[in-house]
Motif scaffolding. Structure first.
Motif, PDB file in Angstrom:
ATOM      1  N   THR A   2      12.480   2.312   6.924  1.00  0.00           N
ATOM      2  CA  THR A   2      11.887   1.335   7.837  1.00  0.00           C
ATOM      3  C   THR A   2      12.514   1.455   9.216  1.00  0.00           C
ATOM      4  OG1 THR A   2      11.377  -0.227   6.057  1.00  0.00           O
ATOM      5  CG2 THR A   2      11.548  -1.123   8.284  1.00  0.00           C
ATOM      6  N   ALA A   3      13.825   1.600   9.261  1.00  0.00           N
ATOM      7  CA  ALA A   3      14.523   1.724  10.544  1.00  0.00           C
ATOM      8  C   ALA A   3      14.104   2.984  11.289  1.00  0.00           C
ATOM      9  CB  ALA A   3      16.030   1.720  10.317  1.00  0.00           C
ATOM     10  N   GLN A   4      13.758   4.030  10.553  1.00  0.00           N
ATOM     11  CA  GLN A   4      13.310   5.263  11.192  1.00  0.00           C
ATOM     12  C   GLN A   4      11.879   5.148  11.705  1.00  0.00           C
ATOM     13  OE1 GLN A   4      13.859   8.061   8.018  1.00  0.00           O
ATOM     14  NE2 GLN A   4      16.041   8.345   8.397  1.00  0.00           N
ATOM     15  N   ALA A   5      11.040   4.416  10.965  1.00  0.00           N
ATOM     16  CA  ALA A   5       9.615   4.329  11.310  1.00  0.00           C
ATOM     17  C   ALA A   5       9.318   3.246  12.332  1.00  0.00           C
ATOM     18  CB  ALA A   5       8.784   4.089  10.050  1.00  0.00           C
ATOM     19  N   LEU A   6      10.102   2.161  12.349  1.00  0.00           N
ATOM     20  CA  LEU A   6       9.848   1.027  13.244  1.00  0.00           C
ATOM     21  C   LEU A   6      11.059   0.807  14.143  1.00  0.00           C
ATOM     22  CD1 LEU A   6       8.211  -1.590  10.833  1.00  0.00           C
ATOM     23  CD2 LEU A   6       7.076  -0.368  12.693  1.00  0.00           C
ATOM     24  N   VAL A   7      10.843   0.945  15.439  1.00  0.00           N
ATOM     25  CA  VAL A   7      11.917   0.735  16.412  1.00  0.00           C
ATOM     26  C   VAL A   7      11.381  -0.173  17.515  1.00  0.00           C
ATOM     27  CG1 VAL A   7      13.506   1.808  18.048  1.00  0.00           C
ATOM     28  CG2 VAL A   7      12.900   3.012  15.920  1.00  0.00           C
ATOM     29  N   ASP A   8      11.949  -1.363  17.628  1.00  0.00           N
ATOM     30  CA  ASP A   8      11.524  -2.345  18.638  1.00  0.00           C
ATOM     31  C   ASP A   8      10.017  -2.610  18.562  1.00  0.00           C
ATOM     32  OD1 ASP A   8      14.136  -2.564  19.641  1.00  0.00           O
ATOM     33  OD2 ASP A   8      13.837  -0.865  20.995  1.00  0.00           O
ATOM     34  N   GLY A   9       9.490  -2.657  17.346  1.00  0.00           N
ATOM     35  CA  GLY A   9       8.071  -2.941  17.153  1.00  0.00           C
ATOM     36  C   GLY A   9       7.165  -1.727  17.255  1.00  0.00           C
ATOM     37  N   TRP A  10       7.699  -0.580  17.664  1.00  0.00           N
ATOM     38  CA  TRP A  10       6.898   0.644  17.778  1.00  0.00           C
ATOM     39  C   TRP A  10       6.908   1.408  16.459  1.00  0.00           C
ATOM     40  CZ3 TRP A  10       3.809   1.841  21.768  1.00  0.00           C
ATOM     41  CH2 TRP A  10       4.035   1.211  23.005  1.00  0.00           C
ATOM     42  N   LEU A  11       5.732   1.786  16.005  1.00  0.00           N
ATOM     43  CA  LEU A  11       5.588   2.586  14.789  1.00  0.00           C
ATOM     44  C   LEU A  11       5.566   4.056  15.156  1.00  0.00           C
ATOM     45  CD1 LEU A  11       4.943   2.967  11.746  1.00  0.00           C
ATOM     46  CD2 LEU A  11       2.514   2.720  12.352  1.00  0.00           C
TER      47      LEU A  11
ATOM     48  N   SER B 107      -0.072   2.131  22.876  1.00  0.00           N
ATOM     49  CA  SER B 107       0.258   3.469  22.385  1.00  0.00           C
ATOM     50  C   SER B 107       0.966   4.247  23.482  1.00  0.00           C
ATOM     51  CB  SER B 107      -1.005   4.235  21.974  1.00  0.00           C
ATOM     52  OG  SER B 107      -1.612   3.680  20.848  1.00  0.00           O
ATOM     53  N   LYS B 108       1.802   5.158  23.056  1.00  0.00           N
ATOM     54  CA  LYS B 108       2.440   6.061  24.011  1.00  0.00           C
ATOM     55  C   LYS B 108       2.848   7.344  23.300  1.00  0.00           C
ATOM     56  CE  LYS B 108       7.032   3.857  23.584  1.00  0.00           C
ATOM     57  NZ  LYS B 108       8.119   3.178  24.354  1.00  0.00           N
ATOM     58  N   ILE B 109       3.121   8.369  24.101  1.00  0.00           N
ATOM     59  CA  ILE B 109       3.566   9.662  23.585  1.00  0.00           C
ATOM     60  C   ILE B 109       5.012   9.857  24.022  1.00  0.00           C
ATOM     61  CG2 ILE B 109       3.142  12.139  23.526  1.00  0.00           C
ATOM     62  CD1 ILE B 109       0.814  10.579  22.415  1.00  0.00           C
ATOM     63  N   VAL B 110       5.883  10.160  23.069  1.00  0.00           N
ATOM     64  CA  VAL B 110       7.292  10.393  23.402  1.00  0.00           C
ATOM     65  C   VAL B 110       7.714  11.777  22.946  1.00  0.00           C
ATOM     66  CG1 VAL B 110       7.846   7.937  23.223  1.00  0.00           C
ATOM     67  CG2 VAL B 110       8.173   9.424  21.235  1.00  0.00           C
ATOM     68  N   ASP B 111       8.791  12.234  23.520  1.00  0.00           N
ATOM     69  CA  ASP B 111       9.342  13.521  23.144  1.00  0.00           C
ATOM     70  C   ASP B 111       9.632  13.554  21.638  1.00  0.00           C
ATOM     71  OD1 ASP B 111      11.907  15.312  22.650  1.00  0.00           O
ATOM     72  OD2 ASP B 111      10.950  16.059  24.490  1.00  0.00           O
ATOM     73  N   ALA B 112       9.121  14.573  20.961  1.00  0.00           N
ATOM     74  CA  ALA B 112       9.251  14.633  19.500  1.00  0.00           C
ATOM     75  C   ALA B 112      10.679  14.885  19.054  1.00  0.00           C
ATOM     76  CB  ALA B 112       8.327  15.716  18.941  1.00  0.00           C
ATOM     77  N   GLU B 113      11.519  15.385  19.961  1.00  0.00           N
ATOM     78  CA  GLU B 113      12.898  15.686  19.580  1.00  0.00           C
ATOM     79  C   GLU B 113      13.797  14.457  19.725  1.00  0.00           C
ATOM     80  OE1 GLU B 113      13.891  18.493  18.170  1.00  0.00           O
ATOM     81  OE2 GLU B 113      11.802  19.184  18.266  1.00  0.00           O
ATOM     82  N   ASP B 114      13.740  13.806  20.913  1.00  0.00           N
ATOM     83  CA  ASP B 114      14.649  12.663  21.090  1.00  0.00           C
ATOM     84  C   ASP B 114      14.012  11.336  20.699  1.00  0.00           C
ATOM     85  OD1 ASP B 114      13.111  11.673  23.270  1.00  0.00           O
ATOM     86  OD2 ASP B 114      14.332  12.720  24.745  1.00  0.00           O
ATOM     87  N   GLY B 115      12.656  11.292  20.579  1.00  0.00           N
ATOM     88  CA  GLY B 115      11.975  10.081  20.154  1.00  0.00           C
ATOM     89  C   GLY B 115      12.020   8.952  21.160  1.00  0.00           C
ATOM     90  N   ILE B 116      12.441   9.227  22.378  1.00  0.00           N
ATOM     91  CA  ILE B 116      12.625   8.167  23.375  1.00  0.00           C
ATOM     92  C   ILE B 116      11.872   8.461  24.666  1.00  0.00           C
ATOM     93  CG2 ILE B 116      14.317   6.957  24.823  1.00  0.00           C
ATOM     94  CD1 ILE B 116      16.396   7.511  22.614  1.00  0.00           C
ATOM     95  N   THR B 117      12.057   9.668  25.203  1.00  0.00           N
ATOM     96  CA  THR B 117      11.501  10.009  26.510  1.00  0.00           C
ATOM     97  C   THR B 117       9.985   9.960  26.489  1.00  0.00           C
ATOM     98  OG1 THR B 117      13.378  11.496  26.881  1.00  0.00           O
ATOM     99  CG2 THR B 117      11.458  11.731  28.353  1.00  0.00           C
TER     100      THR B 117
ATOM    101  N   GLN C  19       0.860  -1.187   0.000  1.00  0.00           N
ATOM    102  CA  GLN C  19       0.000   0.000   0.000  1.00  0.00           C
ATOM    103  C   GLN C  19       0.891   1.229   0.000  1.00  0.00           C
ATOM    104  OE1 GLN C  19      -3.297  -1.354  -0.841  1.00  0.00           O
ATOM    105  NE2 GLN C  19      -3.696   0.531   0.265  1.00  0.00           N
ATOM    106  N   TYR C  20       0.813   2.015  -1.069  1.00  0.00           N
ATOM    107  CA  TYR C  20       1.731   3.141  -1.194  1.00  0.00           C
ATOM    108  C   TYR C  20       1.257   4.340  -0.400  1.00  0.00           C
ATOM    109  CZ  TYR C  20       5.233   1.057  -4.046  1.00  0.00           C
ATOM    110  OH  TYR C  20       6.289   0.276  -4.447  1.00  0.00           O
ATOM    111  N   THR C  21       2.226   4.949   0.284  1.00  0.00           N
ATOM    112  CA  THR C  21       1.969   6.074   1.168  1.00  0.00           C
ATOM    113  C   THR C  21       3.215   6.924   1.221  1.00  0.00           C
ATOM    114  OG1 THR C  21       1.536   6.721   3.465  1.00  0.00           O
ATOM    115  CG2 THR C  21       2.663   4.640   3.130  1.00  0.00           C
ATOM    116  N   GLY C  22       3.033   8.162   1.617  1.00  0.00           N
ATOM    117  CA  GLY C  22       4.189   9.030   1.811  1.00  0.00           C
ATOM    118  C   GLY C  22       4.865   8.812   3.141  1.00  0.00           C
ATOM    119  N   GLY C  23       4.195   8.062   4.045  1.00  0.00           N
ATOM    120  CA  GLY C  23       4.778   7.840   5.360  1.00  0.00           C
ATOM    121  C   GLY C  23       5.045   9.144   6.075  1.00  0.00           C
ATOM    122  N   THR C  24       6.143   9.220   6.785  1.00  0.00           N
ATOM    123  CA  THR C  24       6.469  10.433   7.525  1.00  0.00           C
ATOM    124  C   THR C  24       7.357  11.375   6.719  1.00  0.00           C
ATOM    125  OG1 THR C  24       8.359   9.334   8.533  1.00  0.00           O
ATOM    126  CG2 THR C  24       6.290   9.247   9.733  1.00  0.00           C
ATOM    127  N   THR C  25       7.786  10.972   5.536  1.00  0.00           N
ATOM    128  CA  THR C  25       8.697  11.805   4.762  1.00  0.00           C
ATOM    129  C   THR C  25       8.056  12.415   3.529  1.00  0.00           C
ATOM    130  OG1 THR C  25       9.457   9.998   3.358  1.00  0.00           O
ATOM    131  CG2 THR C  25      10.603  10.307   5.458  1.00  0.00           C
TER     132      THR C  25
END
Length: 557
Positions: free
Chosen positions: A423-432, A385-395, A210-216
């Motif tokens: 893919t590596a940017q969008a999926l980290v440890d199963g999290w989208l 689902s969870k909300i993380v810091d938009a800058e570091d992507g972790i907190t 399914q084609y999409t622009g994703g986050t980029t």
């Protein structure tokens, strides 16, 4: 991780599910075996039962096999909502091949990019768009084109009348069928034995690109497996439809099946052995007339569709009370529209959220429980689902703090086709990583408050500014261009282009729009063109869309 949303699920909705090892064609097989005489589709007044649909799928699958389609091959399907898209979709999957659903509105440049990237081996298309499809297939060396007409699954009378009307409109195309490269859809299925195709299909096999622009914003194929798609069907059924019984429903399919949301509607209908009422074009008069005649129970749409129905002249004289289930997605639904539509139908509207990368739905408001206006609701069953810091992507952030929305669940894609870095940017440890900025309240309700990405939601379609800007930059008079979405009551967001012309050049809005029309699908064409002497630029030389958006909204205020 605490999941406060679970206590706000409707009664009898399970918190978690065990998902069976099904594949998508299993739903059609079950419906045809159990309810062979149940009406599966209604299209322009013509009906197919589940047995007839199943037999057509079997015949077409065997025809594809005879043309060399095997497990893992990629098949391009570029059709509007009609029985043929269902037949092509299920036949492809039954062979273990992969569907590449494509928007019929795409221009040749867009088709070539998608099909070349997807490594499409065969294309199934509509006769009236055959010329552009044929040009692209010749360019890419695609081996076979299978062509159908809207009239192919209609009554004898309409098989005569519809081509006459197409000719009257000047859209008729004489397709050069040669039984080798260009083949007739109906010719491949008529008179053939409907034996079941044999293929070794696993739930973990790839089902769709399914084609999409994703986050980029760069178009790429989200790899969705049978397990992904089946999981989302089961999640949606148990969260919203578990009181519904098989064969009892009629669903309006006005959302395009080539879109992941429309595809979910189709697969849900198969799961319920429901009747799918197919509309080839999103024309509001046709929709209203169909509701009045066929009395659907499901209405699944986007905010622009709900608004258009309410604004239709004479809608107060149309009986909408057959509708008992309404879903909305794509963008927030105004509270006034919710109130008016619910008054017309007596049915609550359930707002939902999802992405192509998540096979459809990840968040949804409960049907009978607390509904919070402006919220996309609760994570659906077996979804975290969870909300993380938009800058570091972790907190991980606390309630009511804005950050990027992350999702984990069985419906989340395997990755992007041939795009390991993305893919590596969008999926980290199963999290989208969704690219959407959201907040969660203390009850576990999520609200989308902004977009990390600059995607525009216009008329239910995702439009990526960079793609439109790239076309604008090809215009010989354009020096700089920036595209943003501005709020629109009708379309959700109106695509607006800001342009700085090259020194000494002059141009009109009509001239720029004409150029865009020739190079973009119509829903991507800017609705407004604003000429500027200068555009706000960053130190790196990039046009600042954010500043333009703020300036524009300041003037509106």
């Amino acid at each position: 991780m605490e999941q406060p949303w679970l206590k706000f699920y409707d009664e009898d909705v399970p918190h978690f599910l065990d998902f069976p090892d099904f594949t998508i064609p299993d739903y059609l097989y079950h419906a045809a075996k159990t309810y062979p005489n149940q009406v599966a589709t209604i299209f322009m007044g013509s009906r197919l039962t589940y047995q007839e649909l199943h037999d057509n799928v079997c015949r077409f699958a065997n025809a594809l096999h005879n043309l060399g389609i095997r497990k893992g091959d990629h098949v391009g399907i570029i059709l509007p909502n009609c029985p043929q898209i269902i037949v092509a979709y299920y036949a492809t999957l039954w062979l273990g091949a992969v569907t590449v659903l494509t928007n019929p509105l795409y221009v040749e440049r867009e088709l070539a990019h998608q099909w070349q990237d997807a490594e499409v081996k065969l294309v199934i298309t509509l006769d009236i768009i055959f010329p552009k499809v044929n040009d692209v297939c010749q360019q890419l060396g695609i081996e076979h084109i299978i062509v159908t007409g809207i009239q192919d699954y209609l009554s004898i009378v309409k098989k005569i009348l519809v081509p006459l009307e197409i000719r009257r409109q000047g859209k008729w195309v004489n397709v050069p069928y040669d039984k080798k490269r260009v083949l007739s859809f109906k010719g491949l299925t008529l008179g053939k034995q409907a034996f079941h195709p044999v293929a070794d299909i696993s739930p973990d096999d790839l089902a769709c690109l399914q084609y999409t622009g994703g986050t980029t914003g760069t178009p790429k194929g989200a790899m969705l497996s049978h397990r992904n798609l089946v999981s989302n069907v089961i999640q949606t059924y148990h969260f919203l439809l578990q009181e519904h019984r098989e064969t009892e429903d009629k669903a309006i399919a006005i959302l395009p099946i080539f879109h992941v949301y429309g595809m979910l509607v189709m697969n849900l209908a198969m799961r319920l052995a429901a009747t799918l009422i197919l509309l080839a074009r999103p024309e509001i008069p046709d929709l209203v007339a169909t509701i009045a005649k066929e009395k659907p129970t499901f209405f699944l749409g986007i905010p622009a569709l709900y608004t258009a129905v309410l604004n239709y002249k004479g809608i107060n004289d149309v009986d909408l009370t057959s509708i008992n289930t309404c879903f909305s997605g794509g963008s927030p639904l105004p509270e006034s529209v919710i109130t008016q539509f619910e008054a017309c139908t007596g049915a609550p509207i359930t707002e939902a959220y999802g992405m192509t990368e998540s096979s459809g739905v990840t968040h949804v408001n409960p049907r009978f429980g607390i509904r919070k206006v402006g919220s996309v609701g609760l994570p659906i069953i077996s979804t975290d689902s969870k909300i993380v810091d938009a800058e570091d992507g972790i907190t991980e952030l606390d309630v009511h703090q804005r950050g990027e929305l992350l999702i984990k669940g069985p419906q989340v894609m395997r990755g992007y086709w041939r795009r390991s870095q993305e893919t590596a940017q969008a999926l980290v440890d199963g999290w989208l990583y969704t690219g959407d900025i959201a907040v969660m309240d203390e009850d576990g309700y999520f609200s989308i408050v902004d977009r990390k990405k600059d995607m525009i939601l216009s008329g239910g379609f995702n439009v990526y500014p960079r793609e439109v800007e790239e076309v604008l930059y090809r215009h010989p008079k354009v020096e700089h261009a920036a595209v943003i979405g501005v709020p629109s009551k009708v379309r959700g967001e109106k695509i607006t282009a800001f342009i700085k012309l090259k020194k000494g050049e002059t141009a009109t809005s009509g001239e720029i729009r004409k150029f865009c029309i020739e190079n973009l699908a119509h829903y991507k064409v800017p609705r407004a063109i604003k000429f500027r002497d200068e555009l706000p630029m960053s130190l790196a030389g990039k046009v600042l869309r954010r500043v333009l958006r703020e300036e524009f909204m300041g003037k509106v205020s």
